[in-house]
Design a protein around this motif. Structure first.
Motif, PDB file in Angstrom:
ATOM      1  N   GLU A 353       0.839  -1.199   0.000  1.00 34.28           N
ATOM      2  CA  GLU A 353       0.000   0.000   0.000  1.00 34.28           C
ATOM      3  C   GLU A 353       0.871   1.245   0.000  1.00 34.28           C
ATOM      4  O   GLU A 353       1.882   1.320   0.705  1.00 34.28           O
ATOM      5  CB  GLU A 353      -0.929   0.034   1.221  1.00 34.28           C
ATOM      6  N   ILE A 354       0.451   2.229  -0.790  1.00 34.00           N
ATOM      7  CA  ILE A 354       1.093   3.539  -0.788  1.00 34.00           C
ATOM      8  C   ILE A 354       0.028   4.622  -0.659  1.00 34.00           C
ATOM      9  O   ILE A 354      -1.163   4.390  -0.908  1.00 34.00           O
ATOM     10  CB  ILE A 354       1.895   3.795  -2.082  1.00 34.00           C
ATOM     11  N   GLY A 355       0.464   5.814  -0.270  1.00 32.94           N
ATOM     12  CA  GLY A 355      -0.404   6.972  -0.253  1.00 32.94           C
ATOM     13  C   GLY A 355       0.208   8.077  -1.090  1.00 32.94           C
ATOM     14  O   GLY A 355       1.411   8.335  -1.001  1.00 32.94           O
ATOM     15  N   PHE A 356      -0.605   8.711  -1.943  1.00 39.00           N
ATOM     16  CA  PHE A 356      -0.119   9.848  -2.729  1.00 39.00           C
ATOM     17  C   PHE A 356      -1.168  10.958  -2.708  1.00 39.00           C
ATOM     18  O   PHE A 356      -2.363  10.705  -2.570  1.00 39.00           O
ATOM     19  CB  PHE A 356       0.223   9.445  -4.171  1.00 39.00           C
ATOM     20  N   LYS A 357      -0.684  12.191  -2.827  1.00 33.99           N
ATOM     21  CA  LYS A 357      -1.576  13.344  -2.759  1.00 33.99           C
ATOM     22  C   LYS A 357      -2.490  13.395  -3.976  1.00 33.99           C
ATOM     23  O   LYS A 357      -2.047  13.200  -5.113  1.00 33.99           O
ATOM     24  CB  LYS A 357      -0.764  14.641  -2.661  1.00 33.99           C
ATOM     25  N   VAL A 358      -3.773  13.658  -3.716  1.00 29.67           N
ATOM     26  CA  VAL A 358      -4.777  13.709  -4.781  1.00 29.67           C
ATOM     27  C   VAL A 358      -4.714  15.062  -5.477  1.00 29.67           C
ATOM     28  O   VAL A 358      -4.675  16.115  -4.832  1.00 29.67           O
ATOM     29  CB  VAL A 358      -6.186  13.475  -4.201  1.00 29.67           C
ATOM     30  N   ASP A 359      -4.704  15.034  -6.811  1.00 30.90           N
ATOM     31  CA  ASP A 359      -4.784  16.280  -7.571  1.00 30.90           C
ATOM     32  C   ASP A 359      -6.129  16.956  -7.317  1.00 30.90           C
ATOM     33  O   ASP A 359      -7.134  16.273  -7.073  1.00 30.90           O
ATOM     34  CB  ASP A 359      -4.643  16.006  -9.067  1.00 30.90           C
ATOM     35  N   ASN A 388      -4.267 -11.748  -7.480  1.00 31.09           N
ATOM     36  CA  ASN A 388      -5.384 -12.682  -7.626  1.00 31.09           C
ATOM     37  C   ASN A 388      -6.462 -12.435  -6.577  1.00 31.09           C
ATOM     38  O   ASN A 388      -7.382 -13.235  -6.427  1.00 31.09           O
ATOM     39  CB  ASN A 388      -4.913 -14.139  -7.572  1.00 31.09           C
ATOM     40  N   TYR A 389      -6.311 -11.317  -5.863  1.00 31.41           N
ATOM     41  CA  TYR A 389      -7.318 -11.026  -4.836  1.00 31.41           C
ATOM     42  C   TYR A 389      -8.016  -9.690  -5.097  1.00 31.41           C
ATOM     43  O   TYR A 389      -9.096  -9.681  -5.673  1.00 31.41           O
ATOM     44  CB  TYR A 389      -6.703 -11.076  -3.434  1.00 31.41           C
ATOM     45  N   ILE A 390      -7.428  -8.562  -4.717  1.00 29.66           N
ATOM     46  CA  ILE A 390      -8.166  -7.315  -4.892  1.00 29.66           C
ATOM     47  C   ILE A 390      -7.220  -6.113  -4.883  1.00 29.66           C
ATOM     48  O   ILE A 390      -6.115  -6.169  -4.340  1.00 29.66           O
ATOM     49  CB  ILE A 390      -9.231  -7.152  -3.785  1.00 29.66           C
ATOM     50  N   ALA A 391      -7.668  -5.054  -5.525  1.00 26.27           N
ATOM     51  CA  ALA A 391      -7.036  -3.744  -5.416  1.00 26.27           C
ATOM     52  C   ALA A 391      -8.104  -2.781  -4.916  1.00 26.27           C
ATOM     53  O   ALA A 391      -9.230  -2.801  -5.415  1.00 26.27           O
ATOM     54  CB  ALA A 391      -6.497  -3.282  -6.768  1.00 26.27           C
ATOM     55  N   ASP A 392      -7.764  -1.979  -3.903  1.00 21.43           N
ATOM     56  CA  ASP A 392      -8.754  -1.008  -3.433  1.00 21.43           C
ATOM     57  C   ASP A 392      -8.113   0.354  -3.229  1.00 21.43           C
ATOM     58  O   ASP A 392      -6.903   0.469  -2.994  1.00 21.43           O
ATOM     59  CB  ASP A 392      -9.488  -1.496  -2.176  1.00 21.43           C
ATOM     60  N   PHE A 393      -8.946   1.372  -3.309  1.00 25.73           N
ATOM     61  CA  PHE A 393      -8.498   2.758  -3.283  1.00 25.73           C
ATOM     62  C   PHE A 393      -9.411   3.545  -2.352  1.00 25.73           C
ATOM     63  O   PHE A 393     -10.628   3.538  -2.518  1.00 25.73           O
ATOM     64  CB  PHE A 393      -8.544   3.353  -4.696  1.00 25.73           C
ATOM     65  N   ARG A 394      -8.789   4.197  -1.357  1.00 25.82           N
ATOM     66  CA  ARG A 394      -9.529   5.036  -0.415  1.00 25.82           C
ATOM     67  C   ARG A 394      -8.961   6.445  -0.438  1.00 25.82           C
ATOM     68  O   ARG A 394      -7.770   6.631  -0.687  1.00 25.82           O
ATOM     69  CB  ARG A 394      -9.435   4.452   1.002  1.00 25.82           C
ATOM     70  N   ILE A 395      -9.791   7.419  -0.155  1.00 23.78           N
ATOM     71  CA  ILE A 395      -9.359   8.815  -0.158  1.00 23.78           C
ATOM     72  C   ILE A 395      -9.622   9.400   1.220  1.00 23.78           C
ATOM     73  O   ILE A 395     -10.775   9.432   1.684  1.00 23.78           O
ATOM     74  CB  ILE A 395     -10.095   9.620  -1.247  1.00 23.78           C
ATOM     75  N   ILE A 396      -8.558   9.829   1.889  1.00 20.59           N
ATOM     76  CA  ILE A 396      -8.689  10.358   3.238  1.00 20.59           C
ATOM     77  C   ILE A 396      -7.936  11.677   3.355  1.00 20.59           C
ATOM     78  O   ILE A 396      -7.068  11.992   2.548  1.00 20.59           O
ATOM     79  CB  ILE A 396      -8.167   9.359   4.301  1.00 20.59           C
ATOM     80  N   LYS A 397      -8.284  12.438   4.380  1.00 21.44           N
ATOM     81  CA  LYS A 397      -7.675  13.750   4.538  1.00 21.44           C
ATOM     82  C   LYS A 397      -6.254  13.632   5.092  1.00 21.44           C
ATOM     83  O   LYS A 397      -5.843  12.607   5.623  1.00 21.44           O
ATOM     84  CB  LYS A 397      -8.527  14.620   5.470  1.00 21.44           C
ATOM     85  N   CYS A 416      -4.810   9.614  -1.673  1.00 24.54           N
ATOM     86  CA  CYS A 416      -5.347   8.340  -2.141  1.00 24.54           C
ATOM     87  C   CYS A 416      -4.474   7.223  -1.591  1.00 24.54           C
ATOM     88  O   CYS A 416      -3.253   7.232  -1.764  1.00 24.54           O
ATOM     89  CB  CYS A 416      -5.351   8.289  -3.664  1.00 24.54           C
ATOM     90  N   GLN A 417      -5.099   6.299  -0.896  1.00 22.96           N
ATOM     91  CA  GLN A 417      -4.404   5.124  -0.369  1.00 22.96           C
ATOM     92  C   GLN A 417      -4.704   3.949  -1.297  1.00 22.96           C
ATOM     93  O   GLN A 417      -5.836   3.479  -1.375  1.00 22.96           O
ATOM     94  CB  GLN A 417      -4.864   4.825   1.048  1.00 22.96           C
ATOM     95  N   ALA A 447       5.140   9.545  -3.203  1.00 24.36           N
ATOM     96  CA  ALA A 447       4.339   8.560  -2.483  1.00 24.36           C
ATOM     97  C   ALA A 447       5.130   7.987  -1.315  1.00 24.36           C
ATOM     98  O   ALA A 447       6.364   7.931  -1.338  1.00 24.36           O
ATOM     99  CB  ALA A 447       3.915   7.441  -3.433  1.00 24.36           C
ATOM    100  N   LYS A 448       4.401   7.574  -0.307  1.00 21.49           N
ATOM    101  CA  LYS A 448       5.026   6.954   0.869  1.00 21.49           C
ATOM    102  C   LYS A 448       4.312   5.646   1.173  1.00 21.49           C
ATOM    103  O   LYS A 448       3.100   5.524   0.967  1.00 21.49           O
ATOM    104  CB  LYS A 448       4.970   7.906   2.066  1.00 21.49           C
ATOM    105  N   PRO A 449       5.045   4.652   1.665  1.00 17.27           N
ATOM    106  CA  PRO A 449       4.438   3.342   1.904  1.00 17.27           C
ATOM    107  C   PRO A 449       3.686   3.286   3.226  1.00 17.27           C
ATOM    108  O   PRO A 449       3.972   4.027   4.161  1.00 17.27           O
ATOM    109  CB  PRO A 449       5.656   2.412   1.948  1.00 17.27           C
ATOM    110  N   HIS A 450       2.726   2.405   3.284  1.00 17.46           N
ATOM    111  CA  HIS A 450       2.102   2.034   4.558  1.00 17.46           C
ATOM    112  C   HIS A 450       3.141   1.228   5.316  1.00 17.46           C
ATOM    113  O   HIS A 450       3.606   0.190   4.854  1.00 17.46           O
ATOM    114  CB  HIS A 450       0.853   1.196   4.288  1.00 17.46           C
TER     115      HIS A 450
END
Length: 478
Positions: A353-359, A388-397, A416-417, A447-450
């Motif tokens: 998982e990584i987090g990057f700033k949302v445009d 083979n499982y999932i990719a998910d995307f969350r947006i947090i402050k 965006c995580q 980007a920075k990692p979880h």
């Protein structure tokens, strides 16, 4: 520290620092195997202080473990390993500034915390939590874990204060009132300040959330304005991609991303009554647990040794589950919405998982969701199937916690995580996640990692993080 030393007993007898007798420890998915010189499992604050003093006396360092869901080396040590799972006391109190608060010892599971708050008079809740309710409070705080509620950010941002046992054996309290800069260093501390003993969170009266699941054709719905509009009308959103869900062996072009659906979940606070009574919801969770276990067994039994079957198997699972159910909506209490799937500990997966700033226009969120989908199809043509499982995307402050992936002094910034998961043992996984480093760990994304997930094997990651976190590191070291 400028922070307050709560209690110091310099003549403390090292009476309860007794090792458990265990010689090894494995994390949840078996990826981390530790053989420390001693393992301790304290059940009181005195135990914890004694262990720290013993380590100091014997010249040993300490690392900690909670539920063991971290797949990075945060708990790795050849010295002393302290497992905090027996520190589980919870108290609720009123605070003059914050109203209701709850204090939980380091090893408290979110499940227990939820139960204490739900059964309080009046019923109370945290404002956001991680999806799994088996996680322990010290673990989610130490690594900066988060849920999907946009306005709440990481769970550490709900803290009023925290107590840490430092390397000297002192019990030090951190809070915004005592010293804001040190509190922001402590809120995501990676164990660098000592051992977390207790955490005090702001809580609020219990409330309900409407949880809606909607399926869209990915190539039609994945537009920046759609994501922005949904986010502005929701308390939180999460976007899921289940790999190759549009696979159809009955047509010549069986692998076509234009048939793939995107699963979009959003939450909206509501005064509507809950849709499902507690006993019905509990039965639903039990059913879901069985289904998740069966999905996992199918994936591991077939795809670890035969990755080429991935499109067929993942599409079958999708059509039997979310893809077959279609759009749904229900009203549940806040904790039930946060933990929208049951915590299935038998589900062993690799996590990145990584987090990057949302445009401002959300264009880079769409770009990266589309990139992951397209990349999986490109690799499939080469006979490689890393997810083979999932990719998910969350947006947090954003947060002011120094070492969070979402750190930013701009309080209006959004992050965006991006979380990628595959069944443990996938032969194509390691090469894939290493290949993603150059795309995200650069000056464009910063980007920075979880910290609790996989990042250490990324080529050049140490020097990159030293550079991108240089200002925060200097502030942390003050």
């Amino acid at each position: 520290f400028k922070s307050v030393a709560v209690s110091i007993n310099k003549n403390l007898v090292i009476r309860s620092a007794t090792p458990t007798g265990a010689t090894t420890w494995d994390n949840w998915n078996g990826q981390i195997h530790v053989t420390p010189s001693a393992i301790f499992q304290p059940s009181t604050l005195n135990d914890l202080v004694d262990i720290v003093k013993l380590a100091k006396q014997n010249g040993k360092t300490i690392r900690c473990a909670a539920q063991g869901h971290s797949v990075s080396n945060l708990s790795f040590t050849e010295n002393y390993l302290v497992i905090v799972t027996d520190l589980t006391q919870v108290t609720v109190q009123e605070d003059q500034k914050y109203g209701w608060t709850v204090t939980a010892e380091a090893g408290t599971q979110l499940l227990k915390l939820d139960d204490v708050l739900r059964n309080h008079n009046p019923p109370l809740t945290l404002d956001s939590e991680t999806v799994y309710d088996t996680f322990r409070v010290s673990g989610v705080v130490a690594v900066g874990a988060h849920g999907a509620k946009t306005s709440s950010g990481i769970m550490s941002d709900q803290l009023c204060s925290m107590k840490i046992v430092t390397a000297s054996g002192d019990i030090v309290e951190f809070s915004e009132e005592i010293n804001k800069s040190e509190f922001n260093a402590a809120k995501v501390n990676l164990g660098l300040l000592g051992i977390i003993y207790s955490l005090t969170f702001r809580v609020q009266p219990m409330y309900n959330l409407r949880m809606t699941d909607t399926l869209y054709l990915s190539n039609e719905w994945l537009k920046p304005q759609n994501i922005k509009n949904l986010l502005e009308s929701s308390d939180g959103i999460e976007i899921f991609y289940w790999p190759f869900n549009g696979f159809n062996p009955k047509v010549s072009n069986s692998l076509d991303p234009n048939r793939d659906l995107i699963w979009v979940k959003n939450w909206v606070r509501t005064n509507d009554s809950v849709t499902l009574p507690p006993q019905v919801l509990e039965q639903l969770r039990q059913t879901e647990t069985g289904e998740i276990n069966q999905q996992y067994l199918t994936i591991t039994n077939y795809l670890i040794s035969n990755p080429s079957l991935t499109p067929s198997i993942t599409a079958t699972i999708w059509n039997a589950g979310t893809g077959g159910v279609g759009n749904t909506s229900m009203v549940v209490q806040a904790p039930d919405a946060f933990h929208y799937v049951p915590a299935v500990e038998a589900l062993k997966v690799n996590l990145w998982e990584i987090g990057f700033k949302v445009d401002p226009d959300f264009s880079n969120v769409v770009t990266e969701i589309s990139f992951i989908i397209q990349k999986l199809y490109e690799l499939a043509e080469k006979g490689k199937f890393p997810i083979n499982y999932i990719a998910d995307f969350r947006i947090i402050k954003s947060t002011e916690a120094l070492f969070s992936t979402t750190f930013n002094n701009d309080k209006n910034a959004l992050y965006c995580q991006m979380d990628l998961e595959t069944a443990y043992g996938n032969p194509d996984w390691e090469e894939f996640i290493q290949s993603l480093g150059p795309r995200y760990f650069n000056k464009k994304y910063n980007a920075k990692p979880h910290w609790g997930k996989e990042w250490e094997t990324t080529p050049g990651i140490t020097s990159y993080l030293s550079d991108v976190l240089s200002a925060q590191i200097k502030q942390f070291e003050k």
